[in-house]
Motif scaffolding. Sequence first.
Motif, PDB file in Angstrom:
ATOM      1  N   PRO A  85      -2.091   3.929   1.289  1.00 54.87           N
ATOM      2  CA  PRO A  85      -2.228   4.414  -0.088  1.00 54.87           C
ATOM      3  C   PRO A  85      -1.823   3.410  -1.168  1.00 54.87           C
ATOM      4  CG  PRO A  85      -0.253   5.315   0.913  1.00 54.87           C
ATOM      5  CD  PRO A  85      -0.997   4.599   2.005  1.00 54.87           C
ATOM      6  N   LEU A  86      -1.125   2.341  -0.793  1.00 54.99           N
ATOM      7  CA  LEU A  86      -0.657   1.389  -1.807  1.00 54.99           C
ATOM      8  C   LEU A  86      -1.467   0.102  -1.841  1.00 54.99           C
ATOM      9  CD1 LEU A  86       3.220   1.681  -1.285  1.00 54.99           C
ATOM     10  CD2 LEU A  86       1.661   3.194  -2.521  1.00 54.99           C
ATOM     11  N   SER A  87      -2.457  -0.029  -0.964  1.00 54.64           N
ATOM     12  CA  SER A  87      -3.139  -1.313  -0.822  1.00 54.64           C
ATOM     13  C   SER A  87      -3.967  -1.693  -2.046  1.00 54.64           C
ATOM     14  CB  SER A  87      -4.030  -1.309   0.420  1.00 54.64           C
ATOM     15  OG  SER A  87      -5.026  -0.319   0.311  1.00 54.64           O
ATOM     16  N   ASN A  88      -4.363  -0.721  -2.868  1.00 54.78           N
ATOM     17  CA  ASN A  88      -5.159  -1.031  -4.053  1.00 54.78           C
ATOM     18  C   ASN A  88      -4.315  -1.314  -5.294  1.00 54.78           C
ATOM     19  OD1 ASN A  88      -7.631  -0.860  -2.784  1.00 54.78           O
ATOM     20  ND2 ASN A  88      -7.858   1.317  -3.169  1.00 54.78           N
ATOM     21  N   LEU A  89      -2.998  -1.290  -5.129  1.00 53.96           N
ATOM     22  CA  LEU A  89      -2.112  -1.530  -6.264  1.00 53.96           C
ATOM     23  C   LEU A  89      -1.667  -2.992  -6.277  1.00 53.96           C
ATOM     24  CD1 LEU A  89       0.163   1.641  -5.981  1.00 53.96           C
ATOM     25  CD2 LEU A  89      -2.027   1.403  -7.157  1.00 53.96           C
ATOM     26  N   ASP A  90      -1.342  -3.497  -7.481  1.00 54.06           N
ATOM     27  CA  ASP A  90      -0.853  -4.875  -7.539  1.00 54.06           C
ATOM     28  C   ASP A  90       0.574  -4.946  -7.000  1.00 54.06           C
ATOM     29  OD1 ASP A  90       1.143  -4.515  -9.690  1.00 54.06           O
ATOM     30  OD2 ASP A  90      -0.590  -4.232 -11.001  1.00 54.06           O
ATOM     31  N   ALA A  91       1.073  -6.163  -6.797  1.00 52.97           N
ATOM     32  CA  ALA A  91       2.333  -6.374  -6.073  1.00 52.97           C
ATOM     33  C   ALA A  91       3.516  -5.657  -6.719  1.00 52.97           C
ATOM     34  CB  ALA A  91       2.618  -7.869  -5.962  1.00 52.97           C
TER      35      ALA A  91
ATOM     36  N   LEU B 214       3.503  -3.111  -8.814  1.00 51.44           N
ATOM     37  CA  LEU B 214       3.294  -1.667  -8.774  1.00 51.44           C
ATOM     38  C   LEU B 214       3.559  -1.130  -7.371  1.00 51.44           C
ATOM     39  CD1 LEU B 214       2.608   0.564 -10.693  1.00 51.44           C
ATOM     40  CD2 LEU B 214       0.184   0.215 -10.209  1.00 51.44           C
ATOM     41  N   ARG B 215       3.152  -1.889  -6.344  1.00 53.66           N
ATOM     42  CA  ARG B 215       3.427  -1.475  -4.963  1.00 53.66           C
ATOM     43  C   ARG B 215       4.917  -1.373  -4.730  1.00 53.66           C
ATOM     44  NH1 ARG B 215      -0.574  -5.007  -3.119  1.00 53.66           N
ATOM     45  NH2 ARG B 215       0.982  -6.512  -2.446  1.00 53.66           N
ATOM     46  N   LEU B 216       5.675  -2.321  -5.270  1.00 52.70           N
ATOM     47  CA  LEU B 216       7.122  -2.334  -5.083  1.00 52.70           C
ATOM     48  C   LEU B 216       7.770  -1.088  -5.668  1.00 52.70           C
ATOM     49  CD1 LEU B 216       9.555  -4.022  -4.096  1.00 52.70           C
ATOM     50  CD2 LEU B 216       9.663  -5.010  -6.387  1.00 52.70           C
ATOM     51  N   SER B 217       7.410  -0.737  -6.906  1.00 53.04           N
ATOM     52  CA  SER B 217       8.018   0.419  -7.561  1.00 53.04           C
ATOM     53  C   SER B 217       7.534   1.722  -6.936  1.00 53.04           C
ATOM     54  CB  SER B 217       7.720   0.407  -9.059  1.00 53.04           C
ATOM     55  OG  SER B 217       6.331   0.467  -9.302  1.00 53.04           O
ATOM     56  N   PHE B 218       6.232   1.792  -6.617  1.00 53.07           N
ATOM     57  CA  PHE B 218       5.694   3.038  -6.056  1.00 53.07           C
ATOM     58  C   PHE B 218       6.217   3.282  -4.656  1.00 53.07           C
ATOM     59  CE2 PHE B 218       2.520   5.967  -4.369  1.00 53.07           C
ATOM     60  CZ  PHE B 218       2.409   6.860  -5.429  1.00 53.07           C
ATOM     61  N   ARG B 219       6.476   2.204  -3.906  1.00 56.69           N
ATOM     62  CA  ARG B 219       7.028   2.343  -2.559  1.00 56.69           C
ATOM     63  C   ARG B 219       8.373   3.045  -2.596  1.00 56.69           C
ATOM     64  NH1 ARG B 219       7.084  -3.081  -0.736  1.00 56.69           N
ATOM     65  NH2 ARG B 219       9.323  -3.260  -1.086  1.00 56.69           N
ATOM     66  N   ALA B 220       9.217   2.651  -3.545  1.00 54.86           N
ATOM     67  CA  ALA B 220      10.528   3.290  -3.683  1.00 54.86           C
ATOM     68  C   ALA B 220      10.375   4.747  -4.082  1.00 54.86           C
ATOM     69  CB  ALA B 220      11.360   2.534  -4.718  1.00 54.86           C
ATOM     70  N   GLU B 221       9.439   5.033  -5.006  1.00 54.35           N
ATOM     71  CA  GLU B 221       9.202   6.411  -5.417  1.00 54.35           C
ATOM     72  C   GLU B 221       8.731   7.253  -4.241  1.00 54.35           C
ATOM     73  OE1 GLU B 221       6.410   6.486  -8.600  1.00 54.35           O
ATOM     74  OE2 GLU B 221       7.570   5.143  -9.876  1.00 54.35           O
TER      75      GLU B 221
ATOM     76  N   LYS C  54      -8.256   7.424 -17.949  1.00 55.74           N
ATOM     77  CA  LYS C  54      -7.207   7.085 -18.924  1.00 55.74           C
ATOM     78  C   LYS C  54      -5.865   6.782 -18.249  1.00 55.74           C
ATOM     79  CE  LYS C  54      -9.880   7.808 -22.504  1.00 55.74           C
ATOM     80  NZ  LYS C  54     -10.287   6.695 -23.393  1.00 55.74           N
ATOM     81  N   LEU C  55      -5.869   6.683 -16.921  1.00 57.85           N
ATOM     82  CA  LEU C  55      -4.629   6.437 -16.178  1.00 57.85           C
ATOM     83  C   LEU C  55      -4.642   5.057 -15.546  1.00 57.85           C
ATOM     84  CD1 LEU C  55      -4.320   9.828 -14.229  1.00 57.85           C
ATOM     85  CD2 LEU C  55      -3.313   9.259 -16.443  1.00 57.85           C
ATOM     86  N   SER C  56      -3.455   4.536 -15.267  1.00 55.72           N
ATOM     87  CA  SER C  56      -3.333   3.273 -14.531  1.00 55.72           C
ATOM     88  C   SER C  56      -3.571   3.551 -13.042  1.00 55.72           C
ATOM     89  CB  SER C  56      -1.947   2.684 -14.729  1.00 55.72           C
ATOM     90  OG  SER C  56      -0.972   3.495 -14.085  1.00 55.72           O
ATOM     91  N   GLY C  57      -3.691   2.471 -12.262  1.00 58.95           N
ATOM     92  CA  GLY C  57      -3.887   2.633 -10.828  1.00 58.95           C
ATOM     93  C   GLY C  57      -2.736   3.381 -10.162  1.00 58.95           C
ATOM     94  N   GLY C  58      -1.518   3.052 -10.556  1.00 55.55           N
ATOM     95  CA  GLY C  58      -0.357   3.727  -9.980  1.00 55.55           C
ATOM     96  C   GLY C  58      -0.318   5.199 -10.326  1.00 55.55           C
TER      97      GLY C  58
END
Length: 360
Positions: free
Chosen positions: A162-168, A170-177, A135-139
């Motif tokens: 850890p971010l390679s399976n995320l879309d572009a 999502l990778r951008l936002s998760f990288r900052a987090e 029930k969760l998104s990839g991120g």
Amino acid sequence: MAEVILRDLVKTYPGGKNRATDEVSLDVGDGEFMVLLGPSGCGKTTLLRMIAGLELPDAGQVVIGGRDVTYAEPRRRNLSMVFQSYAVFPNKKVRDNIAFGLRMRGVAADEVRRKVDWAADLLQLTPYLDRYPAKLSGGQRQRVAVARAIVMDADVLLMDEPLSNLDALLRLSFRAELKKLVGELGTTTIYVTHDQVEALSLGDRVAVMRDGRIVQCDGPTAVYDEPASEFVGGFLGSPPMNFLTGTVEASDGGPKLDLGGQSLSVPAALSSYAGKTLKLGIRPEAIEVAGGDGALSGELQVLEPLGSSALLTTEVCGQTVKVSAPSTFRADPGGRLSLRLPTDACRWYDPETSLLLEVR
């Protein structure tokens, strides 16, 4: 927290002609965020797995927090690891996924609850604690994997792409987090990626690997601005560094680089290379589309609007030169452009060794 010291690590897989890691040595400081960067097959994941104890080296030493753990079991190393795949349990709720390692260690229930709530709050997972991963998104699933790692109070946090399976986006936002999170935790972190943007934006230092060896290890700015070899300059940057081959010639006005029909003034320190072939390296964004003394003439072949900038592919004396120009730049393919290469932005490489020459 702990310092990680690697000394002359060698790993050769059975039947392999080349070493996966070839006498790799690296010091990672206490609380440092170190990025291992390189193309597929360069040995970075093998190196990470040897640190984790998932692979044993054929030779060399791994020291964590002053302890020699070269041949210690993974559970004896006090490490946490986040894998490329989320590796979350699909049959367990988010709360139980995060708590899994703590419960395996026999941590008291109250302490487990406290740490799970702390990690969930830190990674914005509190509303999802009672959901299943499906029930969760990839991120969100990747955040669950990170939360499960940080609750363990490990000396070292290991992350394998850890971010390679995320879309572009999502990778951008998760990288900052992720950068904010690791900064708050202060945990020694070793992060593997083939993505240069991740490496430059996340790492305190970047270790660039090629063919099982570390070819340069320095701060992100230094690695980008002063590539130690043509490989590093060509691997980092989008587009990568330009390389122009020419012959150094002596003249009354100082040495020049003959590109085969056009020449460029070079630092006086290169006078000793008169008659020899050298390579000039320069970043596309450092080249100016402007005339004046010392400018090179090039033919515009392709103009690519990229939104915030325009990428120009030009030809200078039969050699391709990429130029990053303002987004407002307008010109027709086939036209002539004047290109200025600022001396302070030029780097010089020996074409035989491909290594950077210390010239200013």
